[in-house]
Design a protein around this motif. Structure first.
Motif, PDB file in Angstrom:
ATOM      1  N   THR A 339      23.257 -34.394  -9.580  1.00 59.84           N
ATOM      2  CA  THR A 339      22.126 -33.569  -9.963  1.00 59.84           C
ATOM      3  C   THR A 339      22.344 -32.183  -9.384  1.00 59.84           C
ATOM      4  O   THR A 339      23.195 -31.992  -8.496  1.00 59.84           O
ATOM      5  CB  THR A 339      20.785 -34.180  -9.511  1.00 59.84           C
ATOM      6  OG1 THR A 339      19.696 -33.477 -10.144  1.00 59.84           O
ATOM      7  CG2 THR A 339      20.616 -34.117  -7.999  1.00 59.84           C
ATOM      8  N   VAL A 340      21.607 -31.207  -9.894  1.00 62.30           N
ATOM      9  CA  VAL A 340      21.738 -29.831  -9.404  1.00 62.30           C
ATOM     10  C   VAL A 340      20.376 -29.351  -8.933  1.00 62.30           C
ATOM     11  O   VAL A 340      19.333 -29.915  -9.297  1.00 62.30           O
ATOM     12  CB  VAL A 340      22.288 -28.887 -10.496  1.00 62.30           C
ATOM     13  CG1 VAL A 340      23.617 -29.396 -11.033  1.00 62.30           C
ATOM     14  CG2 VAL A 340      21.283 -28.689 -11.631  1.00 62.30           C
ATOM     15  N   ASP A 341      20.375 -28.309  -8.120  1.00 63.07           N
ATOM     16  CA  ASP A 341      19.118 -27.771  -7.618  1.00 63.07           C
ATOM     17  C   ASP A 341      19.299 -26.290  -7.318  1.00 63.07           C
ATOM     18  O   ASP A 341      20.384 -25.854  -6.906  1.00 63.07           O
ATOM     19  CB  ASP A 341      18.670 -28.508  -6.348  1.00 63.07           C
ATOM     20  CG  ASP A 341      17.190 -28.326  -6.071  1.00 63.07           C
ATOM     21  OD1 ASP A 341      16.386 -29.136  -6.561  1.00 63.07           O
ATOM     22  OD2 ASP A 341      16.835 -27.343  -5.387  1.00 63.07           O
ATOM     23  N   ARG A 342      18.242 -25.513  -7.521  1.00 65.43           N
ATOM     24  CA  ARG A 342      18.304 -24.072  -7.249  1.00 65.43           C
ATOM     25  C   ARG A 342      18.277 -23.756  -5.760  1.00 65.43           C
ATOM     26  O   ARG A 342      18.600 -22.648  -5.353  1.00 65.43           O
ATOM     27  CB  ARG A 342      17.137 -23.363  -7.947  1.00 65.43           C
ATOM     28  CG  ARG A 342      17.195 -23.405  -9.457  1.00 65.43           C
ATOM     29  CD  ARG A 342      15.979 -22.750 -10.076  1.00 65.43           C
ATOM     30  NE  ARG A 342      15.938 -21.315  -9.794  1.00 65.43           N
ATOM     31  CZ  ARG A 342      14.898 -20.529 -10.079  1.00 65.43           C
ATOM     32  NH1 ARG A 342      13.805 -21.049 -10.623  1.00 65.43           N
ATOM     33  NH2 ARG A 342      14.938 -19.241  -9.809  1.00 65.43           N
ATOM     34  N   ILE A 358      24.424 -33.485  -4.868  1.00 63.98           N
ATOM     35  CA  ILE A 358      23.588 -32.369  -5.306  1.00 63.98           C
ATOM     36  C   ILE A 358      24.452 -31.113  -5.330  1.00 63.98           C
ATOM     37  O   ILE A 358      25.020 -30.713  -4.311  1.00 63.98           O
ATOM     38  CB  ILE A 358      22.389 -32.163  -4.365  1.00 63.98           C
ATOM     39  CG1 ILE A 358      21.582 -33.458  -4.224  1.00 63.98           C
ATOM     40  CG2 ILE A 358      21.487 -31.036  -4.886  1.00 63.98           C
ATOM     41  CD1 ILE A 358      20.524 -33.411  -3.145  1.00 63.98           C
ATOM     42  N   LEU A 359      24.556 -30.507  -6.501  1.00 58.84           N
ATOM     43  CA  LEU A 359      25.426 -29.359  -6.696  1.00 58.84           C
ATOM     44  C   LEU A 359      24.603 -28.132  -7.110  1.00 58.84           C
ATOM     45  O   LEU A 359      23.388 -28.216  -7.312  1.00 58.84           O
ATOM     46  CB  LEU A 359      26.470 -29.680  -7.770  1.00 58.84           C
ATOM     47  CG  LEU A 359      27.283 -30.973  -7.563  1.00 58.84           C
ATOM     48  CD1 LEU A 359      28.230 -31.189  -8.737  1.00 58.84           C
ATOM     49  CD2 LEU A 359      28.046 -30.933  -6.242  1.00 58.84           C
ATOM     50  N   ALA A 360      25.272 -27.001  -7.241  1.00 58.22           N
ATOM     51  CA  ALA A 360      24.629 -25.777  -7.705  1.00 58.22           C
ATOM     52  C   ALA A 360      24.360 -25.874  -9.208  1.00 58.22           C
ATOM     53  O   ALA A 360      25.088 -26.559  -9.938  1.00 58.22           O
ATOM     54  CB  ALA A 360      25.513 -24.577  -7.398  1.00 58.22           C
ATOM     55  N   VAL A 372      20.833 -34.067 -19.830  1.00 60.23           N
ATOM     56  CA  VAL A 372      20.383 -33.619 -18.512  1.00 60.23           C
ATOM     57  C   VAL A 372      19.046 -34.298 -18.230  1.00 60.23           C
ATOM     58  O   VAL A 372      18.056 -34.080 -18.942  1.00 60.23           O
ATOM     59  CB  VAL A 372      20.223 -32.089 -18.458  1.00 60.23           C
ATOM     60  CG1 VAL A 372      19.684 -31.664 -17.088  1.00 60.23           C
ATOM     61  CG2 VAL A 372      21.559 -31.394 -18.746  1.00 60.23           C
ATOM     62  N   LEU A 373      19.026 -35.155 -17.218  1.00 60.23           N
ATOM     63  CA  LEU A 373      17.797 -35.856 -16.812  1.00 60.23           C
ATOM     64  C   LEU A 373      16.994 -34.929 -15.913  1.00 60.23           C
ATOM     65  O   LEU A 373      17.435 -34.577 -14.814  1.00 60.23           O
ATOM     66  CB  LEU A 373      18.148 -37.150 -16.078  1.00 60.23           C
ATOM     67  CG  LEU A 373      16.978 -37.933 -15.482  1.00 60.23           C
ATOM     68  CD1 LEU A 373      16.050 -38.446 -16.575  1.00 60.23           C
ATOM     69  CD2 LEU A 373      17.493 -39.091 -14.616  1.00 60.23           C
TER      70      LEU A 373
END
Length: 417
Positions: A339-342, A358-360, A372-373
């Motif tokens: 998943t990604v996060d700001r 958790i990636l950019a 994209v979930l």
């Protein structure tokens, strides 16, 4: 749990049992992946005397909030929500140049910066050291402390009584609801206002929002149970607003009991809606567990079938609510690659329990996944716009709550379910 934390009753009925999960904000650094993780039961019950829904206080606020991973300013829509609130509150509470505003659980100053911009004196009370430091860096005066009756009295003695006390998205986060409410009363002037925003149990039940049940949230309010909670600290509800935030919230406007006056028609109307939904009797809660189980089955079926077709699914966002969903469904990297996060604080970490990287956010455009979930489903309108680029390669967005839906990123047009 044997007793209600608000009224002391032992008449506690089960609403939904989500098993055992790690604390939802305990994101793992890479060097912790081979270490054990504590997991705690996550079982929501409701008191059939005062109708406060609650989970046992198995972890303390001190364990969760001294170092906190959530920074409010990373949500564009939430910052705008705060700006609009401040403008409305200045008018309602008639805040002039000599006014004083206190926000409890002020996070990184996302709301009080709008008060600072109006040259109104203010103070944030924020227990998390890291986000409180960010608020001070942004020019928002911030005290690093938990609110208690003693803290409220000390702030009042030093700064004077507050014309407005704001407590947004914190009233569910404290196990000592009576002591916290007494702290609010200690802060506010005798003719002042208290504004509280908290998720509405009515929409949580109606919209299957079970992922908002996690260990940071100790209780879940209806207006009826909030009235009783406020009264425990000497406050009276005078008005209520229904908000779309967090999937459905209530904004409670309260004043000291001795000067409050009669409640508005809105209070009467919402109480009637809650009663019609059966939330003051067990009938309103009995079907919730079955509907939660269906959300789990539908999401797992979608992810498994996508994997069998060789399609890629990644996540967007790493909110606390997402970790309840991932753990309850048993989703691992074989079904959700990452998943990604700001929020840069979370980059390179892993979701608690499920160990999903958790990636950019830029990783999505680089990999061009099929789906994209979206884990912060409550920001649907904002994120459909932010993720419009996913449509460029034919990707689609998946929303798991209130029911599974797959949409085209560019238009938010639902294409399957």
């Amino acid at each position: 749990m044997t007793r209600c934390r608000l009224c002391g009753s032992e008449a506690m009925a089960s609403v939904v049992d989500l098993g055992a999960t790690p604390p939802c904000e305990s994101f793992l650094a890479a060097d912790r992946l081979d270490q054990p993780e504590p997991a705690y039961p996550l079982h929501l019950r409701v008191c059939t005397d005062c109708w406060l829904a609650q989970i046992p206080p198995l972890i303390t606020p001190e364990e969760t909030f001294k170092e906190y991973a959530y920074f409010s300013s990373f949500s564009t829509s939430w910052v705008e929500h705060a700006r609009t609130f401040v403008a409305d509150a200045v008018e309602r509470a008639e805040l002039g140049a000599d006014a004083f505003v206190v926000e409890v659980a002020s996070n990184d100053g996302y709301l009080l910066k709008h008060v600072v911009d109006r040259d109104i004196r203010c103070l944030g009370i924020e227990p998390s050291v890291n986000v409180g430091a960010a608020a001070r860096d942004a020019g928002v005066p911030t005290l690093t402390e938990f609110l208690s009756p003693e803290t409220g009295a000390a702030v009042r003695a030093e700064h004077g009584p507050a014309n407005l006390v704001v407590a947004n998205n914190v009233y569910a986060h404290i196990p000592d609801v009576i002591g916290f409410t007494q702290g609010l009363r200690a802060l506010v002037a005798d003719d002042g206002w208290v504004s509280i925003e908290v998720q509405h149990l009515l929409t949580l039940i109606e919209e299957n929002q079970y992922d908002t049940i996690y260990h940071e949230h100790f209780q879940y309010y209806t207006v009826a149970s909030a009235i009783r909670a406020l009264a425990s600290g000497g406050l009276t509800l005078v008005d209520v607003e229904l908000l779309p935030t967090h999937g459905g919230s209530i904004r409670l406007w309260a004043r000291p009991a001795e000067t409050a006056g009669e409640p508005s028609q809105a209070v009467t109307d919402v109480l009637a809606r809650e009663k019609a939904a059966g939330l003051q009797e067990l009938s309103g809660y009995t079907e919730f567990s079955a509907r939660v189980a269906k959300v789990r089955r539908d999401l797992l079926r979608f992810l498994i079938e996508a994997a069998d077709r060789g399609e890629t699914v990644v996540g967007y966002g790493a909110p606390g609510k997402g970790n309840t969903l991932l753990n309850h469904c048993g989703i691992r990297p074989d079904l959700l690659a990452y998943t990604v996060d700001r929020n840069p604080y979370k980059h390179g970490r892993y979701t608690p329990g499920t160990r999903i990287p958790i990636l950019a956010p830029e990783q999505i455009a680089a990999d061009k996944p099929d789906y994209v979930l979206v884990l912060p489903w409550n920001l649907r309108a904002e994120l459909v716009e932010q993720l419009a680029f996913v449509h460029e390669w034919g990707g689609r967005l998946v929303f798991p709550i209130p029911e599974l839906s797959v949409v085209e990123a560019a238009s938010s047009k639902e294409v399957t379910a």
